[in-house]
Design a protein around this motif. Structure first.
Motif, PDB file in Angstrom:
ATOM      1  N   LEU A 627      -8.881   0.372  17.743  1.00  0.00           N
ATOM      2  CA  LEU A 627      -7.654   0.705  17.023  1.00  0.00           C
ATOM      3  C   LEU A 627      -7.929   1.204  15.596  1.00  0.00           C
ATOM      4  N   PRO A 628      -8.774   0.562  14.790  1.00  0.00           N
ATOM      5  CA  PRO A 628      -9.020   1.087  13.430  1.00  0.00           C
ATOM      6  C   PRO A 628      -9.533   2.522  13.430  1.00  0.00           C
ATOM      7  N   SER A 629     -10.411   2.838  14.369  1.00  0.00           N
ATOM      8  CA  SER A 629     -10.916   4.220  14.402  1.00  0.00           C
ATOM      9  C   SER A 629      -9.825   5.190  14.819  1.00  0.00           C
ATOM     10  N   LEU A 630      -8.917   4.789  15.706  1.00  0.00           N
ATOM     11  CA  LEU A 630      -7.809   5.656  16.098  1.00  0.00           C
ATOM     12  C   LEU A 630      -6.881   5.900  14.913  1.00  0.00           C
ATOM     13  N   VAL A 631      -6.593   4.851  14.135  1.00  0.00           N
ATOM     14  CA  VAL A 631      -5.744   5.002  12.952  1.00  0.00           C
ATOM     15  C   VAL A 631      -6.409   5.925  11.938  1.00  0.00           C
ATOM     16  N   THR A 632      -7.694   5.714  11.705  1.00  0.00           N
ATOM     17  CA  THR A 632      -8.419   6.563  10.745  1.00  0.00           C
ATOM     18  C   THR A 632      -8.403   8.021  11.195  1.00  0.00           C
ATOM     19  N   SER A 633      -8.600   8.239  12.501  1.00  0.00           N
ATOM     20  CA  SER A 633      -8.608   9.612  13.016  1.00  0.00           C
ATOM     21  C   SER A 633      -7.235  10.262  12.851  1.00  0.00           C
ATOM     22  N   ALA A 634      -6.162   9.517  13.141  1.00  0.00           N
ATOM     23  CA  ALA A 634      -4.813  10.075  13.002  1.00  0.00           C
ATOM     24  C   ALA A 634      -4.508  10.424  11.550  1.00  0.00           C
ATOM     25  N   LEU A 635      -4.908   9.572  10.615  1.00  0.00           N
ATOM     26  CA  LEU A 635      -4.673   9.852   9.191  1.00  0.00           C
ATOM     27  C   LEU A 635      -5.474  11.064   8.738  1.00  0.00           C
ATOM     28  N   ALA A 636      -6.716  11.153   9.219  1.00  0.00           N
ATOM     29  CA  ALA A 636      -7.558  12.271   8.790  1.00  0.00           C
ATOM     30  C   ALA A 636      -7.038  13.596   9.337  1.00  0.00           C
ATOM     31  N   SER A 641      -1.561   9.953   3.598  1.00  0.00           N
ATOM     32  CA  SER A 641      -2.186   8.865   2.853  1.00  0.00           C
ATOM     33  C   SER A 641      -2.034   7.569   3.631  1.00  0.00           C
ATOM     34  N   ALA A 642      -3.070   6.740   3.555  1.00  0.00           N
ATOM     35  CA  ALA A 642      -3.062   5.507   4.331  1.00  0.00           C
ATOM     36  C   ALA A 642      -1.931   4.581   3.911  1.00  0.00           C
ATOM     37  N   ASN A 643      -1.559   4.567   2.601  1.00  0.00           N
ATOM     38  CA  ASN A 643      -0.512   3.636   2.158  1.00  0.00           C
ATOM     39  C   ASN A 643       0.885   4.078   2.587  1.00  0.00           C
ATOM     40  N   ARG A 644       0.999   5.278   3.180  1.00  0.00           N
ATOM     41  CA  ARG A 644       2.296   5.740   3.673  1.00  0.00           C
ATOM     42  C   ARG A 644       2.494   5.405   5.155  1.00  0.00           C
ATOM     43  N   LEU A 645       1.461   4.842   5.782  1.00  0.00           N
ATOM     44  CA  LEU A 645       1.566   4.450   7.191  1.00  0.00           C
ATOM     45  C   LEU A 645       1.752   2.939   7.270  1.00  0.00           C
ATOM     46  N   GLU A 646       2.786   2.536   7.989  1.00  0.00           N
ATOM     47  CA  GLU A 646       3.095   1.121   8.158  1.00  0.00           C
ATOM     48  C   GLU A 646       3.040   0.790   9.652  1.00  0.00           C
ATOM     49  N   LEU A 647       2.155  -0.127  10.012  1.00  0.00           N
ATOM     50  CA  LEU A 647       2.009  -0.545  11.399  1.00  0.00           C
ATOM     51  C   LEU A 647       2.825  -1.809  11.632  1.00  0.00           C
ATOM     52  N   GLN A 663     -10.604 -10.248  12.407  1.00  0.00           N
ATOM     53  CA  GLN A 663     -11.416  -9.064  12.152  1.00  0.00           C
ATOM     54  C   GLN A 663     -10.571  -7.798  12.223  1.00  0.00           C
ATOM     55  N   MET A 664      -9.615  -7.758  13.153  1.00  0.00           N
ATOM     56  CA  MET A 664      -8.759  -6.589  13.276  1.00  0.00           C
ATOM     57  C   MET A 664      -7.884  -6.428  12.031  1.00  0.00           C
ATOM     58  N   PHE A 665      -7.299  -7.539  11.543  1.00  0.00           N
ATOM     59  CA  PHE A 665      -6.484  -7.466  10.322  1.00  0.00           C
ATOM     60  C   PHE A 665      -7.318  -6.962   9.138  1.00  0.00           C
ATOM     61  N   LYS A 666      -8.524  -7.474   9.014  1.00  0.00           N
ATOM     62  CA  LYS A 666      -9.382  -7.044   7.901  1.00  0.00           C
ATOM     63  C   LYS A 666      -9.730  -5.561   8.009  1.00  0.00           C
ATOM     64  N   ALA A 667      -9.991  -5.119   9.247  1.00  0.00           N
ATOM     65  CA  ALA A 667     -10.341  -3.710   9.428  1.00  0.00           C
ATOM     66  C   ALA A 667      -9.172  -2.800   9.085  1.00  0.00           C
ATOM     67  N   LEU A 668      -7.959  -3.168   9.523  1.00  0.00           N
ATOM     68  CA  LEU A 668      -6.791  -2.335   9.230  1.00  0.00           C
ATOM     69  C   LEU A 668      -6.463  -2.331   7.749  1.00  0.00           C
ATOM     70  N   LYS A 669      -6.554  -3.486   7.105  1.00  0.00           N
ATOM     71  CA  LYS A 669      -6.298  -3.514   5.659  1.00  0.00           C
ATOM     72  C   LYS A 669      -7.382  -2.776   4.901  1.00  0.00           C
ATOM     73  N   GLY A 670      -8.577  -2.760   5.461  1.00  0.00           N
ATOM     74  CA  GLY A 670      -9.639  -1.989   4.819  1.00  0.00           C
ATOM     75  C   GLY A 670      -9.360  -0.504   4.823  1.00  0.00           C
ATOM     76  N   ILE A 671      -8.631  -0.022   5.810  1.00  0.00           N
ATOM     77  CA  ILE A 671      -8.249   1.396   5.843  1.00  0.00           C
ATOM     78  C   ILE A 671      -7.242   1.702   4.744  1.00  0.00           C
ATOM     79  N   GLY A 672      -6.389   0.716   4.442  1.00  0.00           N
ATOM     80  CA  GLY A 672      -5.376   0.910   3.407  1.00  0.00           C
ATOM     81  C   GLY A 672      -3.969   1.019   3.938  1.00  0.00           C
ATOM     82  N   VAL A 673      -3.753   0.864   5.238  1.00  0.00           N
ATOM     83  CA  VAL A 673      -2.407   0.964   5.791  1.00  0.00           C
ATOM     84  C   VAL A 673      -1.641  -0.320   5.495  1.00  0.00           C
TER      85      VAL A 673
END
Length: 884
Positions: A627-636, A641-647, A663-673
């Motif tokens: 999931l984190p890589s899918l979110v990163t790919s969609a944003l890229a 901007s990552a702070n404009r996406l709310e999951l 670990q999933m929460f940490k990974a998603l917050k690390g993206i900035g969403v």
């Protein structure tokens, strides 16, 4: 005769040392044979000597001295041979030495006897001469017969005769003939010695094989599961392995001790048919042991037990064949057997495991299927109805997750005991696997009776359990199908009972439901919907709509929630509540979720920089490590901007709370969403996850918002508590499902930071989002009813009323607990009187005495006396109803 290595002539005649034990034993045996007979030969020698000496003393006194010397030599050699053959001290000599000495002594003895024979030729003719000749010849013959087993002694016998003949007659024709005869004797003795030698070797091999066979047979009988037996011509046992004989004897003794009559007091001598009893249930046992014994035919692998063993605890397999001698005569039976006790126990255990559940002891899936097929396969008599129950435990997974699988196994055992106790002899209970159980109830189709049984089962299972020191409570849902109404074969019946169980779970669990045709239609509809959903995913038939999220303080649109929509070619618009659960079940949710994420990010990238987009994330998506890589790919790809996406994540992700969730929460917050907790308060009951989960927003479910503005409703207090909790944790709050304008003020007063609902707009396509954001700088305008009101039923009824004696026809609609809308009445405010207008526009109506229990009170809407006037809708919104 077997092939053996060749031996020298001295070895054959036993004249040299031989290390072969069996050859030595055979030679020693032949010496013993000669030793046994030699006393007779010695007696013959002494008798001949005495007779010849007497005749010579009377007839030829001149030969007395020579005869005495010859007789003494015969007697001495005969006694010496007797000592050689029978004296214990001389028997210790090696065999080859005794053979050599015996051959020499026999040669001398033979020569001495031949000399006595020569003496008889000098006697006067007559009867004494003949008698003397016969006596000596008899002694020679007895000597030859006695020493015949010892081949070297036979050579000595011939050599003595030849030597004496050579001395007496000289080298003449007689001597030459004697030499030829001796040569023939040597040849014959050599052949016989070679035969003896090879026979001894064969006997040695046979003895070795026999000993090996006996050893192996003894080991086979002692250590293995096999045994041997033999019977005579009448079928009486002549031999049986000790362990089986002991077991049969012990069984007979036990049977006699218990008061019964033993089948056989002794095994040997008893009839085979008296000590064994066949297992008639085994295939291929149409012919009995008695038949084979009497018909003298072979039999193989018959399962038998002791005739005295009534409990049949010990079983054997027995085989036998008739024994025929060389001339074709029947001699009896010989056979073997093996112990089947452990094998039958293993087969019984395998059968138990194949038909019974190893954990609970109930019937397993296979046995339940066989029992159901057998119950339904009624070929004669009136058709007996059958009920099939499918039971599934509620909240069992939580027990496994919290107390462990061992506790879950203990719980299943107690559930099985309760089920058996309730059902009793009414039907057959089985466990299909996991926490699924099945019950077959034959002969009952009365729904009241079956319903009572279902409630008893649910009540019994719902009682608390005590597992591992903890009190555990679970529930049970039951689906019931009946035959023949719901199917006549097991496959159809199981399917329909499963559909009924599905309906019981859908109706809140802890209940029972009978199958109905609507359930099958619904299942087929879901299956068709699943197939259409797969096609929609591959064809891209979805689109997104966006519902605004408005700031409570500024009423500006600060974001949108992306909502998926599906327009079916034949069904029209399909609600996400219908197809999203199906997508989660069939594994399509991840593909759909990825498409929604990419599409929403691409759309939001065209919006103003301060407007966010919210995307729902399924628990199945959240569990995917990618999931984190899918979110990163969609944003890229979108440039958002990552702070404009709310999951938006529901509480369901915490049901299996593990380290991977953190670990999933940490990974998603690390993206900035941003992360929002959706449908707060309607799912997982624990609040412990709020301590660690890094949420930025809590979304208050619309079930708490609806009716919060009505007097006496507790929802407002719940909203206030949630807001206070969110403020304390530094989180924003969004009130979902706001539809009335008076709820806006309530939500604002309670402190919610954002509002989402029909009051500020329904979901719109992406093209209209830009239009909304361009109007009044994105300020939202409230619409819809201004105040809360009771639900209305849109129905049209015709009625007739009487007012002040006048009668008129009216229409009643929009009926609710607060009143109804009446068409056909007009009110004169000055006179405060009702007037009825008929279609001809004619007559005034009379005063209304009674109309739906209501009183006169302005307008054509007749309201309940206790309904406050402020609940009347504003004129601008009259007739507007929310249907979504």
């Amino acid at each position: 005769m077997r092939d053996h290595p060749q031996a020298s002539i001295t070895t054959l005649f036993g004249l040299n040392e031989n290390d072969h034990e069996q050859i030595s034993a055979a030679q020693h045996a032949r010496l013993l044979l000669s030793a046994t007979v030699w006393p007779v030969a010695a007696l013959a020698h002494l008798t001949a000597c005495a007779f010849i000496l007497g005749v010579v003393f009377v007839s030829l006194p001149g030969l007395v001295v020579a005869t005495v010397v010859n007789v003494a030599l015969v007697a001495l050699l005969s006694l010496a041979i007797l000592a050689l053959l029978r004296a214990p001290l001389l028997q210790r000599w090696p065999i080859h030495r005794r053979h050599a000495v015996l051959a020499v002594c026999i040669a001398g003895l033979t020569a001495a006897l031949a000399a006595l024979l020569w003496v008889t030729t000098d006697l006067p003719p007559g009867r004494w001469e003949l008698a003397s000749f016969v006596t000596v010849i008899a002694a020679l013959i007895i000597t030859a017969i006695t020493i015949q087993p010892v081949r070297a002694a036979s050579l000595g016998f011939g050599a003595g005769l030849v030597v004496l003949l050579g001395i007496v007659s000289g080298p003449d024709v007689a001597f030459a003939m004697a030499v030829l005869a001796f040569a023939a004797l040597v040849f014959a003795a050599h052949r016989m010695a070679r035969v003896d030698y090879h026979a001894a070797l064969d006997q040695a091999d046979d003895a070795s094989e026999g000993r090996r066979a006996m050893k192996l047979m003894a080991e086979f009988e002692e250590q293995g599961a096999g045994w041997l037996w033999e019977a005579d011509r009448r079928g009486r046992i002549t031999y049986m392995s000790a362990k089986v004989a002991d077991a049969l004897t012990a069984c007979a003794a036990d049977d006699a001790q218990e008061g019964g009559e033993p089948a056989a007091t002794a095994v040997v001598g008893s009839l085979l048919t008296d000590i064994f009893r066949m297992d008639s249930d085994q295939p291929g046992t149409e012919r009995t042991l008695a038949f084979h014994i009497s018909s003298r035919t072979s039999f193989s692998d018959y399962s038998v037990c002791a005739a005295c063993d009534s409990s049949a605890e010990r079983w054997w397999s027995i085989s036998g064949r008739p024994v025929i001698d060389e001339i074709g005569r029947f001699q009896g039976f010989i056979g073997s057997g093996s112990d089947l006790t452990e094998q039958r126990r293993a087969e019984a255990e395998i059968n138990r495991l194949a038909l019974f559940d190893g954990l609970t002891g109930l019937a397993n899936r296979q046995r339940m299927r066989l029992s159901l097929d057998k119950t339904l396969a009624q070929k004669a008599g009136p058709y007996r109805p059958t009920a099939l129950f499918l039971m599934d435990l509620d909240r069992f997974k939580a027990v496994n997750d919290t107390l462990g699988h061992q506790a879950g196994d203990l719980l299943l055992k107690q559930v099985a005991q309760r089920l058996q106790r309730v059902v009793g002899d009414t039907g057959l209970v089985g466990r299909l696997g996991g926490d699924e159980f099945q019950l077959v109830v034959p002969g009952i189709d009365d729904r009241d009776t079956l319903g009572t049984l279902s409630r008893e089962l649910i009540d019994a299972i719902s009682q608390p359990y005590f597992i591992s020191g903890a009190s555990v409570s679970i529930g049970c849902s039951i689906g019931i199908a009946l035959t023949p109404q719901h199917g006549r074969d097991s496959e159809t019946l199981v399917r329909n009972a499963d559909l009924a169980l599905y309906a019981a779970k859908a109706d809140g669990r802890g209940v029972h439901r009978f199958y109905s045709d609507e359930m099958l239609a619904g299942a087929k509809s879901r299956k068709q919907l699943e197939d259409d959903l797969r096609a929609a995913v591959s064809e891209g038939s979805f689109h997104l709509c966006y519902q605004p999220v408005v700031s409570t303080n500024t009423t500006r649109i600060v974001g949108y929630e992306a909502l998926i929509r599906w327009k079916h070619p034949t069904r029209g618009m399909v609600s996400p509540a219908d197809f999203i659960p199906i997508a989660e079940e069939c594994g399509l949710i991840e593909a759909i979720g990825t498409w929604v994420l990419r599409t929403a990010c691409a759309a939001a990238a065209r919006w103003p920089a301060d407007v966010r987009v919210a995307v729902n994330v399924s628990p199945i998506q959240f569990a995917n490590p990618a999931l984190p890589s899918l979110v990163t790919s969609a944003l890229a790809q979108s440039g958002l901007s990552a702070n404009r996406l709310e999951l938006e994540i529901t509480e369901g992700v915490f049901l299996d709370e593990t380290a991977s969730s953190d670990q999933m929460f940490k990974a998603l917050k690390g993206i900035g969403v941003r992360l929002a907790l959706d449908d707060f308060g309607t799912g997982y009951s624990s609040l412990g996850y709020l301590r660690t989960a890094p949420f930025d927003k809590i979304k208050i479910d619309q079930s708490f918002v609806k009716g919060a503005a009505e007097p006496g409703n507790r929802n407002a207090a719940i909203i206030k508590a949630i807001v206070m909790l969110a403020d304390t944790l530094g989180m924003e709050t969004t009130a979902e499902g706001v539809e009335l304008q008076d709820e806006i003020e309530l939500v604002r007063d309670l402190g919610c930071s954002h509002i989402q609902g029909y009051v500020y707009g329904r979901p719109v396509p992406a093209e209209e989002v830009l239009l909304q954001l361009g109007v009044d700088a994105g300020v939202a305008t409230a619409a819809g009813f201004k105040t809360s009101r009771a639900p209305r039923v849109r129905m049209l009824r015709s009625a007739r009323v009487t007012i002040d004696g006048a009668t008129a026809d009216i229409r009643i609609r929009d009926i609710s607990t607060s009143g109804a809308m009446i068409d056909g009445l007009s009110i004169s405010r000055r006179r405060r009187r009702y007037h009825a207008r008929d279609r001809a526009g004619g007559e005034p109506a009379c005063r209304c005495a009674h109309l739906l229990g209501a009183r006169r009170q302005g307008g054509n809407r007749v309201r309940s006396p206790d309904r406050p006037r402020t609940s009347r809708p504003a004129p601008a919104s009259r007739g507007l109803r929310r249907t979504g």
